[in-house]
Design a protein around this motif. Structure first.
Motif, PDB file in Angstrom:
ATOM      1  N   LEU A  32       0.825  -1.206   0.000  1.00 41.43           N
ATOM      2  CA  LEU A  32       0.000   0.000   0.000  1.00 41.43           C
ATOM      3  C   LEU A  32       0.858   1.254   0.000  1.00 41.43           C
ATOM      4  O   LEU A  32       1.716   1.426   0.866  1.00 41.43           O
ATOM      5  N   ALA A  33       0.614   2.141  -0.955  1.00 41.40           N
ATOM      6  CA  ALA A  33       1.229   3.468  -1.005  1.00 41.40           C
ATOM      7  C   ALA A  33       0.177   4.503  -0.635  1.00 41.40           C
ATOM      8  O   ALA A  33      -0.966   4.436  -1.106  1.00 41.40           O
ATOM      9  N   ASP A 126       0.943  -2.230  -4.840  1.00 44.13           N
ATOM     10  CA  ASP A 126      -0.172  -2.878  -5.526  1.00 44.13           C
ATOM     11  C   ASP A 126      -1.450  -2.052  -5.435  1.00 44.13           C
ATOM     12  O   ASP A 126      -2.302  -2.124  -6.315  1.00 44.13           O
ATOM     13  N   ILE A 127      -1.565  -1.281  -4.346  1.00 44.16           N
ATOM     14  CA  ILE A 127      -2.694  -0.389  -4.118  1.00 44.16           C
ATOM     15  C   ILE A 127      -2.143   0.990  -3.815  1.00 44.16           C
ATOM     16  O   ILE A 127      -1.189   1.134  -3.052  1.00 44.16           O
ATOM     17  N   GLY A 128      -2.732   2.007  -4.383  1.00 42.22           N
ATOM     18  CA  GLY A 128      -2.409   3.377  -4.010  1.00 42.22           C
ATOM     19  C   GLY A 128      -3.672   4.074  -3.559  1.00 42.22           C
ATOM     20  O   GLY A 128      -4.719   3.953  -4.205  1.00 42.22           O
ATOM     21  N   ILE A 129      -3.597   4.764  -2.426  1.00 39.32           N
ATOM     22  CA  ILE A 129      -4.732   5.579  -1.995  1.00 39.32           C
ATOM     23  C   ILE A 129      -4.379   7.036  -2.239  1.00 39.32           C
ATOM     24  O   ILE A 129      -3.265   7.486  -1.972  1.00 39.32           O
ATOM     25  N   GLY A 130      -5.333   7.750  -2.815  1.00 39.17           N
ATOM     26  CA  GLY A 130      -5.151   9.167  -3.096  1.00 39.17           C
ATOM     27  C   GLY A 130      -6.436   9.908  -2.787  1.00 39.17           C
ATOM     28  O   GLY A 130      -7.370   9.352  -2.204  1.00 39.17           O
ATOM     29  N   THR A 131      -6.472  11.164  -3.163  1.00 33.77           N
ATOM     30  CA  THR A 131      -7.695  11.940  -3.056  1.00 33.77           C
ATOM     31  C   THR A 131      -8.059  12.466  -4.430  1.00 33.77           C
ATOM     32  O   THR A 131      -7.203  12.637  -5.301  1.00 33.77           O
ATOM     33  N   ASP A 132      -9.351  12.693  -4.624  1.00 31.17           N
ATOM     34  CA  ASP A 132      -9.851  13.241  -5.882  1.00 31.17           C
ATOM     35  C   ASP A 132     -10.846  14.335  -5.543  1.00 31.17           C
ATOM     36  O   ASP A 132     -11.907  14.068  -4.986  1.00 31.17           O
ATOM     37  N   THR A 133     -10.462  15.564  -5.859  1.00 27.63           N
ATOM     38  CA  THR A 133     -11.337  16.720  -5.697  1.00 27.63           C
ATOM     39  C   THR A 133     -11.882  17.136  -7.057  1.00 27.63           C
ATOM     40  O   THR A 133     -13.088  17.141  -7.281  1.00 27.63           O
ATOM     41  N   GLY A 134     -10.965  17.442  -7.971  1.00 29.73           N
ATOM     42  CA  GLY A 134     -11.377  17.802  -9.321  1.00 29.73           C
ATOM     43  C   GLY A 134     -10.986  16.779 -10.371  1.00 29.73           C
ATOM     44  O   GLY A 134     -11.333  16.930 -11.538  1.00 29.73           O
TER      45      GLY A 134
END
Length: 390
Positions: A32-33, A126-134
């Motif tokens: 996980l990243a 294998d998994i990346g967690i990020g944020t999505d605003t736009g």
């Protein structure tokens, strides 16, 4: 970071601190990243900003969204780069540098979840967690040839994560394949509230598709052309420009409340691009926000009515493949404005959007997507995996 080598500059170079995870679970064996907006116990949080990093204490708790993945057995391997204050689309941080796009090293990786996308595309996670605003998960997924999801707004807790624009912010995921994305999403999202429809009702958003050039349209048609989707139009009065302008205003008003106080308190220098967005946000007022919400409300209601329980939009993500890292400034400005006219559809309607690799243009990835009904995230992922996996 907890990996030995980072050839694509995906990770923040924090001193390595082990982060416990469950020994057994549905994500056991997966690395996980974590985008450096989320708190992770034992690490600082930079928000992509040197001043914030200098002010940050070592975190004593992990953000719930990240903790859920750890509790399911995912193994933390590091915190990843982001655009400064997460307020950009390209992944080019003036202070910490830019991750390399593993799928097209001469092109931008996309942002602001640039490091998480690059880490997954390079096989470092294998998994990346990020944020999505736009579009900060959706654009990097398209640019780096990944699967990704922006969930229904509000479905995933953002406690312990930097706020940019509360009425748009979501926590999203990257993976290299549909199966891994579905496994991670099952943990992060939980079950859908409603029963899954028997089958999708395919919709072709003609006014979105009409914004593609001939080469991009050829990829769209090669993937979606045989489905026989019902043609529909989405944009409100004033077209894509009106929707995008309302998005800009509402994001700017949100950022005035969340980010500008930090900018003012620290008197931080503003990099090119960020300075323009801050200046735009400063001059907005309550009347501007009310006018923009008068666009958003009816648009979101119309999208809900159009999709019902089973409607699925066969949608472009952005209008083109990623441009070259050494492109002229005019390219940067023009690309963002055009891309946001497509990305704003799901964001303004607070809907889930699943991105998947669809083809290449001049050697660089170009993704397509499905947009589904509010709260249908798990079902939508299953539809994407069933119909559009390679």
């Amino acid at each position: 970071m907890l990996i030995d080598d980072d050839p694509v500059h995906a990770f923040m170079p924090y001193p390595p601190v082990a982060v416990p995870s469950a020994a057994e679970g549905p994500l056991t064996g997966l690395r996980l990243a974590v985008k450096d907006l989320f708190a992770v116990e034992g690490y600082r949080t930079s928000w992509g900003c040197p001043l914030k990093l200098a002010m940050s204490a070592v975190e004593t708790e992990t953000a719930p969204a990240v903790q859920a993945l750890l509790d399911a057995g995912a193994r933390f391997v590091g915190k990843t780069h982001t655009d400064e204050l997460a307020w950009a689309l390209y992944g080019l941080n003036a202070h910490f540098g830019a991750p390399i796009n593993p799928a097209a090293p001469d092109r931008i990786p996309g942002g602001s979840s640039s490091g998480s996308a690059a880490a997954v595309a390079a096989g470092l996670a294998d998994i990346g967690i990020g944020t999505d605003t736009g579009g900060s998960v959706r654009a990097p997924a398209s640019f780096c040839g990944l699967w990704g999801i922006r969930p229904t707004h509000g479905r995933v807790s953002l406690a312990g994560c930097m706020e940019l624009a509360a009425s748009f912010d979501t926590a999203g995921l990257f993976a290299r394949d549909a199966d891994t994305l579905e496994r991670a999403a099952a943990v992060l999202l939980g079950p859908d509230a409603a029963d899954a429809p028997a089958r999708p009702r395919w919709l072709m958003p003609v006014d979105m598709v009409g914004r593609l050039g001939p080469e991009q349209r050829a990829i769209y048609d090669s993937v979606f052309g045989a489905i026989g989707a019902e043609p529909v139009s989405l944009y409100p009065d004033g077209g894509a420009e009106a929707l995008y302008e309302a998005f800009r205003v509402l994001q700017g008003c949100d950022a005035r409340r969340s980010v500008l106080p930090f900018i003012d308190a620290t008197r931080m220098p503003l990099a090119a691009g960020l300075d323009e967005r801050v200046a735009f946000a400063r001059q907005l007022n309550e009347e501007d926000e009310a006018a923009a919400n008068a666009v958003r409300g009816p648009f979101a209601a119309a999208m809900d009515a159009l999709l019902g329980a089973d409607g699925v939009l066969l949608a472009p993500v952005v209008h083109d493949a990623p441009f070259r890292r050494d492109a002229e400034r005019a390219v940067f400005d023009a690309f963002r404005h055009e891309a946001m006219k497509l990305l704003a559809v799901a964001g303004m309607a607070r809907l889930p959007q699943v991105v998947f690799p669809a083809g290449t243009l001049d050697g660089a990835p170009f993704g397509l997507s499905l947009v589904g009904p509010r709260g249908s995230d798990r079902w939508l992922l299953g539809v994407a995996g069933r119909f559009f996996r390679p």
